[in-house]
Design an enzyme around this catalytic site. Sequence first.
Site, PDB file in Angstrom:
ATOM      1  CG  ASP A 184       3.176   0.774   5.445  1.00 35.69           C
ATOM      2  OD1 ASP A 184       2.272   1.120   6.218  1.00 35.69           O
ATOM      3  OD2 ASP A 184       3.213  -0.336   4.912  1.00 35.69           O
ATOM      4  CD  GLU A 410      -2.472  -0.602  -1.800  1.00 30.57           C
ATOM      5  OE1 GLU A 410      -1.915  -0.826  -0.714  1.00 30.57           O
ATOM      6  OE2 GLU A 410      -2.012  -1.022  -2.892  1.00 30.57           O
TER       7      GLU A 410
END
Length: 442
Positions: A184, A410
Amino acid sequence: MTAVSGTSDGVSSVMAELIAARSTAVLEANWRTTHTVPAAGLYPHQWSWDSSFIAVGLSRISPRRAGQEMDALFAGQWDDGRLPQIIFDPHRDEDYAPGASFWQSRLIPGSPKQVETAGLVQPPNHAWAVWKIHQADPAESRSRSFLERNYSKLVHWHEYLSGRRDRGGSGLACIVHPWESGTDNSPLWDTVMKRIPADNKTDLNRPDLQHADAGERPSQKEYGKYFWMAERYRDHGCDDADADYPFLMEDPLFNTLLAVSELALADIAAEVGLPGEAHRDRAQQTTEALEDLYVPELGCYSARDITDGTVVKKATINGLIPLLLPGQVHTDALLETLNGPRFMDGRALMVPSYDATAVDHNPALYWRGPAWFNMSWMIAEALDRLGHTDQAAFLRGNIGRLAAEHNFPEYVDPWTGAAHGTRRFSWTAALALETTYHRSTP
């Protein structure tokens, strides 16, 4: 659960059993009847490329569950072939932004009516995942006609990418939003993001900050720009025909996975008795078109802005993923870059997401430096194919070990292994599980 054998990655059989058991527990906890959410709090819906990585891991213990994961994703396919970035859980719309109420997908022609989805897409690792699911248990796959059911859907998906998304006419698919890259806030998008307005109309609700530290997430200003682009794409009917749309990027990660998945489609076609040469040809065409994104001074590939034709001069993990491609002409240079000071440098535990020599490298901030489990797993896959099995085993061993030690984070600091982002993250668990069952294949 099947016993885990083999310790070629330096992980003992006892530790491998523990990693497999704990990974499986995470995936069970994140299962939602038809699919797996990436993380129970931060990501409460079904994400496209997440599900493909998750299915790869699931296929090691339950190919049928892995197939269900993909079936749920294909249920959200649009008439034009796109597989959407997100399929929304109707009961969790307030828990993620932008959600179903933002996209209003059922009002957009060609969208599925049985589920609500985002209009954007994510990297096309789906055919690759489908083929791996089949390979995990061919008899189970054949009994359920798994490949036959999904082949045409995957073909339609690739046709969308090679057709409407070839906005530059170069033979490469374009992404129209940083979210579509999967990376992103990568530095690859910094220059183009400078010209994106932040005067979005939607209130910037940030449920993500309830589950992750603000210092580990994109900024409020970045989110304003993300929403502005999503609003414009939505308001143009997600039709890919907005001539003045300002974010049109050719990404090496996205297009490498398209080529890898075309090769998987060729294998799928052969399995179901159909000709597959056209898929191999398209994979080769994409591989050749990627050469325009190679930057010799960086020793890796980068992204191209088709609005002005410039190639970004930044080294990121996206630019190393083309190592997956058969017959890669820059293999030696890519390996040198991977193992040089920009990335592994003989001391990293997993592959950094961004050039470690860059002044703005941050080993704790999302895609601006930390190591991600899916990226290191893909690099390990590439290294195995190239015969660099020791380094592949090193990465696989660290994927499993760091995942289990830190409750499946993550992402992590590439050098210390310190955990960042949310925990009990599904693709981390799935790929840790996959590494414990890994067997080298040609």
